[in-house]
Scaffold this motif. Structure first.
Motif, PDB file in Angstrom:
ATOM      1  N   ASN A 183      -6.301  -5.618  -4.285  1.00  0.00           N
ATOM      2  CA  ASN A 183      -5.917  -6.887  -3.570  1.00  0.00           C
ATOM      3  C   ASN A 183      -6.604  -8.169  -3.733  1.00  0.00           C
TER       4      ASN A 183
ATOM      5  N   GLY B 137     -10.552   0.968  -2.690  1.00  0.00           N
ATOM      6  CA  GLY B 137     -10.121  -0.338  -2.637  1.00  0.00           C
ATOM      7  C   GLY B 137     -11.012  -0.872  -3.832  1.00  0.00           C
ATOM      8  N   ASP B 138     -10.727  -2.175  -4.200  1.00  0.00           N
ATOM      9  CA  ASP B 138     -11.238  -2.813  -4.932  1.00  0.00           C
ATOM     10  C   ASP B 138     -12.741  -3.309  -4.891  1.00  0.00           C
ATOM     11  N   SER B 139     -12.979  -3.666  -3.493  1.00  0.00           N
ATOM     12  CA  SER B 139     -14.307  -4.077  -3.028  1.00  0.00           C
ATOM     13  C   SER B 139     -14.984  -2.762  -2.883  1.00  0.00           C
ATOM     14  N   ALA B 140     -14.454  -1.676  -2.447  1.00  0.00           N
ATOM     15  CA  ALA B 140     -15.121  -0.307  -2.350  1.00  0.00           C
ATOM     16  C   ALA B 140     -15.875   0.199  -3.810  1.00  0.00           C
TER      17      ALA B 140
ATOM     18  N   GLY C 154     -18.972   4.602   8.140  1.00  0.00           N
ATOM     19  CA  GLY C 154     -18.270   3.681   7.548  1.00  0.00           C
ATOM     20  C   GLY C 154     -18.767   2.982   6.394  1.00  0.00           C
TER      21      GLY C 154
ATOM     22  N   MET D 145     -19.053   1.834   2.700  1.00  0.00           N
ATOM     23  CA  MET D 145     -18.622   1.573   1.380  1.00  0.00           C
ATOM     24  C   MET D 145     -19.528   1.783   0.305  1.00  0.00           C
TER      25      MET D 145
ATOM     26  N   TYR E   8       0.787  -1.179   0.051  1.00  0.00           N
ATOM     27  CA  TYR E   8       0.024   0.148  -0.058  1.00  0.00           C
ATOM     28  C   TYR E   8       0.822   1.124   0.154  1.00  0.00           C
TER      29      TYR E   8
ATOM     30  N   GLY F 294     -12.486   2.356   1.407  1.00  0.00           N
ATOM     31  CA  GLY F 294     -11.879   0.974   1.248  1.00  0.00           C
ATOM     32  C   GLY F 294     -11.736   0.638   2.813  1.00  0.00           C
ATOM     33  N   ALA F 295     -11.068  -0.428   3.049  1.00  0.00           N
ATOM     34  CA  ALA F 295     -10.668  -0.897   4.457  1.00  0.00           C
ATOM     35  C   ALA F 295      -9.202  -0.063   4.870  1.00  0.00           C
ATOM     36  N   SER F 296      -8.119  -0.745   4.473  1.00  0.00           N
ATOM     37  CA  SER F 296      -6.740  -0.370   4.410  1.00  0.00           C
ATOM     38  C   SER F 296      -6.506   0.672   3.402  1.00  0.00           C
ATOM     39  N   THR F 297      -7.227   0.760   2.072  1.00  0.00           N
ATOM     40  CA  THR F 297      -6.912   1.721   1.132  1.00  0.00           C
ATOM     41  C   THR F 297      -7.179   2.923   1.687  1.00  0.00           C
TER      42      THR F 297
ATOM     43  N   GLY G 161      -9.872  -8.409  -3.295  1.00  0.00           N
ATOM     44  CA  GLY G 161     -10.966  -8.750  -2.355  1.00  0.00           C
ATOM     45  C   GLY G 161     -11.074  -7.594  -1.350  1.00  0.00           C
ATOM     46  N   ILE G 162     -11.987  -7.942  -0.253  1.00  0.00           N
ATOM     47  CA  ILE G 162     -12.093  -7.353   0.964  1.00  0.00           C
ATOM     48  C   ILE G 162     -11.069  -7.565   1.876  1.00  0.00           C
ATOM     49  N   GLY G 163     -10.030  -6.304   1.996  1.00  0.00           N
ATOM     50  CA  GLY G 163      -8.861  -6.856   2.931  1.00  0.00           C
ATOM     51  C   GLY G 163      -7.777  -7.841   2.238  1.00  0.00           C
TER      52      GLY G 163
HETATM   53  C1  LIG Z   1     -22.266  -0.673   2.916  1.00  0.00           C
HETATM   54  C2  LIG Z   1     -21.054  -1.443   3.370  1.00  0.00           C
HETATM   55  N1  LIG Z   1     -21.101  -3.012   3.147  1.00  0.00           N
HETATM   56  C3  LIG Z   1     -20.108  -3.522   3.688  1.00  0.00           C
HETATM   57  C4  LIG Z   1     -19.094  -3.044   4.496  1.00  0.00           C
HETATM   58  C5  LIG Z   1     -18.111  -3.814   5.152  1.00  0.00           C
HETATM   59  N2  LIG Z   1     -16.786  -3.382   4.600  1.00  0.00           N
HETATM   60  C6  LIG Z   1     -15.837  -2.807   5.213  1.00  0.00           C
HETATM   61  S1  LIG Z   1     -14.502  -2.330   4.489  1.00  0.00           S
HETATM   62  C7  LIG Z   1     -15.012  -2.994   3.080  1.00  0.00           C
HETATM   63  C8  LIG Z   1     -14.155  -3.308   1.725  1.00  0.00           C
HETATM   64  C9  LIG Z   1     -12.834  -3.196   1.997  1.00  0.00           C
HETATM   65  O1  LIG Z   1     -12.051  -3.866   0.914  1.00  0.00           O
HETATM   66  P1  LIG Z   1     -11.584  -2.766  -0.164  1.00  0.00           P
HETATM   67  O2  LIG Z   1     -12.443  -1.525  -0.702  1.00  0.00           O
HETATM   68  O3  LIG Z   1     -11.071  -3.801  -1.455  1.00  0.00           O
HETATM   69  O4  LIG Z   1     -10.347  -2.005   0.611  1.00  0.00           O
HETATM   70  P2  LIG Z   1      -9.134  -2.979   1.036  1.00  0.00           P
HETATM   71  O5  LIG Z   1      -9.106  -3.189   2.603  1.00  0.00           O
HETATM   72  O6  LIG Z   1      -9.011  -4.499   0.502  1.00  0.00           O
HETATM   73  O7  LIG Z   1      -7.965  -2.152   0.501  1.00  0.00           O
HETATM   74  C10 LIG Z   1     -16.407  -3.820   3.409  1.00  0.00           C
HETATM   75  C11 LIG Z   1     -16.920  -4.485   2.342  1.00  0.00           C
HETATM   76  C12 LIG Z   1     -19.333  -1.631   4.840  1.00  0.00           C
HETATM   77  N3  LIG Z   1     -18.416  -0.992   5.414  1.00  0.00           N
HETATM   78  N4  LIG Z   1     -20.234  -0.695   4.175  1.00  0.00           N
END
Ligand SMILES: Cc1ncc(C[n+]2csc(CCOP(=O)(O)OP(=O)(O)O)c2C)c(N)n1
Ligand SMILES: [Mg+2]
Length: 550
Positions: A468, A440-443, A414, A416, A367, A388-391, A470-472
């Motif tokens: 990465n 983040g790829d999930s976000a 919080g 996403m 990161y 994102g989480a870590s992002t 996925g989620i985290g």
């Molecule tokens: C609306 C919503 N759904 C689910 C979550 C749970 N959640 C927290 S962080 C996250 C995604 C983290 O993954 P990513 O965006 O890829 O960031 P990374 O940490 O992988 O860099 C999710 C789904 C949330 N916070 N908000």
């Protein structure tokens, strides 16, 4: 006398109340509201999902101090928009959701998209109303605008049935209430100002915490003056960043945990002691911490920790009062104390701990290495949307903010999925500026289709995806019969979405590709997407406490 429709009245009333931006998706029965809004000079942004549109509306409210509007059709459209109301409720941002509704004479009959909309909006709304008269529509619009910005800002809901929208009346039957002024700025009693200063003077280890409430009230000039006059160390909440430029010498951001744990007097400037501030309680805070609390909302005072001095009212006005008091009775916290020495020692230590991660050129990348390059290539006045989480957690640390209201993220709720809508809000409010949307790829997946929205309106946004899998983080390869809950398609080529609007996408896997691709992406006019693969195991610097440590 000319006939005028409910839709036209709503549009005119919104414009009259200082609403400049409307985000949404049209359909029966709200199409004419969008059409007339454009005709009245309100900028309408057609979205791909009302959720994103509602996030944009609330962000505009935060950025400008007048509510943004989200427009949605009855039933499912309105219900998607409630996502933004909840986010606004949690962040204390002003917005208005306008939901179309079935014709009122079909109520209860199982009408097209009929739903209990007022009830759905109510828990997140400061005000939720269903106008029953076309003539009084401007009254309801004024109520919604005023309620959203007076007191603690928040979301308001207007439920407009099809017959109200399409019905017409004679123009002279309408009652126009006039534009509601910006919220009056309320001051604190002088005795509270004096008590606050006395508490600060008695502190051994004082700390100022700047929140997004200070940013919302546009207190930047006053807060900078206060911090510099008093010489106090400060830190900012994620979206309080930039009220004072992050490179200010009194910022102790890199020693955040140490500062919170050891401060004996904390001055909250528009920041709340909720989960983001670890409730103000041990182990993250000193058990005997004394709190001076500046907040617009009297009901917030004393939440989680008893307040020693309450400064209830507008952050800009009250900080100006504190500055006036300091002028009368000058005081400065000494620059040579064991507190400052401790803070500086911790900052040096923490900077040394992350330095190798910034420089680490190994593949797959981490990161810090990637975000550093994004940081170095964004203009100083860039507006940042980050989720994102870590992002997001690492992005908040790596990306500096030099200007107030230039960072938007998942916020108090919080959430996403806010990132693209909030990036569009930034671009709408700051035309001519670069918006950098780091996801983040999930976000990104929550609202990825809004890249097309951004392109359609020619917005100057660069999308960066930190991928990465996925989620985290997720696996490098996927067995479709055993997909981990946090996994997405490995090495998914999200950048190809730029092709749908003739934009350019980049796929990056190595450090040497970072600079040229990011440079080209930031320079292009149509939004580009830079999809950067990182190590699925890449992490934050080890934290003493996780966000949710009890
Ligand atoms: C609306 C919503 N759904 C689910 C979550 C749970 N959640 C927290 S962080 C996250 C995604 C983290 O993954 P990513 O965006 O890829 O960031 P990374 O940490 O992988 O860099 C999710 C789904 C949330 N916070 N908000
Ligand atoms: Mg991820």
């Amino acid at each position: 006398m000319a006939q005028i429709s409910g839709a036209q009245i709503v549009a005119r009333a919104l414009k009259q109340q200082g609403v400049e931006h409307m985000f949404g998706i049209v359909g029966i029965p709200v199409i004419p509201i969008a059409v007339f809004a454009q005709r009245e000079g309100i900028k309408f942004y057609g979205f791909r999902n009302e959720q994103s549109a509602s996030y944009a509306a609330a962000a505009v409210g935060y950025l400008t101090g007048r509510p943004g509007v989200c427009l949605g059709v009855s039933g499912p459209g309105m219900i998607h928009g409630v996502a933004g109301m909840a986010n606004a409720w949690s962040n204390c941002w002003p917005m208005i959701l306008i939901g179309g509704a079935n014709d009122s004479y079909q109520n209860g009959q199982g009408a097209f998209q009929e739903a209990p909309q007022i009830e759905t909006a109510r828990p997140y709304a400061k005000y939720a109303a269903r106008p029953d008269s076309i003539a009084r529509l401007p009254y309801y619009v004024e109520q919604a605008v005023r309620t959203s910005i007076y007191g603690r800002p928040g979301a308001c809901y207007l439920d407009l049935s099809g017959d109200i929208i399409s019905g017409t009346i004679e123009e002279d039957e309408i009652v126009w209430p006039g534009k509601c002024p910006d919220a009056p700025r309320t001051c604190a009693p002088q005795e509270n100002i004096e008590a606050a200063m006395a508490a600060l003077k008695s502190a051994e280890r004082p700390l100022v915490i700047i929140g997004k409430g200070a940013a919302y009230s546009r207190a930047e000039e006053e807060v900078l003056k206060f911090v510099e006059t008093t010489g106090l160390p400060y830190l900012a909440s994620p979206m309080g960043k930039g009220v004072i430029p992050d490179d200010h010498s009194q910022s102790i951001a890199p020693a955040r945990s140490f500062a919170l744990q050891n401060a004996d007097v904390v001055l909250l400037m528009g920041a709340r002691l909720n989960w983001m501030m670890h409730f103000g309680t041990p182990p993250r805070f000193n058990a005997n911490v004394r709190v001076i609390q500046m907040d617009i909302n009297p009901e917030e005072i004393g939440t989680n920790v008893a307040t020693e001095v309450a400064l209830v009212g507008d952050a800009k006005a009250i900080t100006a009062q504190l500055n006036a008091e300091l002028k009368k009775n000058p005081w400065q916290y000494p620059s040579e104390t064991t507190w400052w020495t401790g803070l500086q020692g911790k900052m040096t230590e923490n900077a040394a701990a992350v330095a190798p991660m910034y420089e680490n050129d190994s593949v797959p990348m981490g990161y810090y290495r990637v975000l550093k390059e994004v940081r170095d290539l964004m203009p100083r006045d860039a507006a940042i949307s980050n989720e994102g989480a870590s992002t997001m957690d690492i992005g908040r640390v790596v990306f500096p903010n030099y200007l107030p209201r230039h960072r938007l993220d998942a916020g108090t709720f919080g959430t996403m999925g806010v990132g693209l809508g909030q990036a569009i809000a930034l671009a709408a409010v700051y035309p001519g500026k670069k918006v950098v949307c780091v996801e983040g790829d999930s976000a990104f997946g929550f609202s990825g289709m809004e890249v097309e929205t951004a392109a359609r309106y020619g917005l100057n946004i660069t999308f960066v995806i930190i991928n990465n899998n996925g989620i985290g983080g997720g696996p490098d390869e996927l067995d479709p019969t055993r997909v981990p809950p946090s996994a997405y398609t490995p090495s998914a080529h999200y950048e190809k979405m730029a092709e749908i609007y003739g934009g350019k996408g980049f796929f990056v896997t190595t450090p040497d590709q970072l600079k040229p691709t990011l440079q080209e992406a930031m320079a292009t006019e149509k939004p580009s997407i830079v999809n950067i693969m990182i190590d699925a195991k890449s992490q934050r610097k080890p934290q003493q406490f996780g966000w949710l440590t009890r």
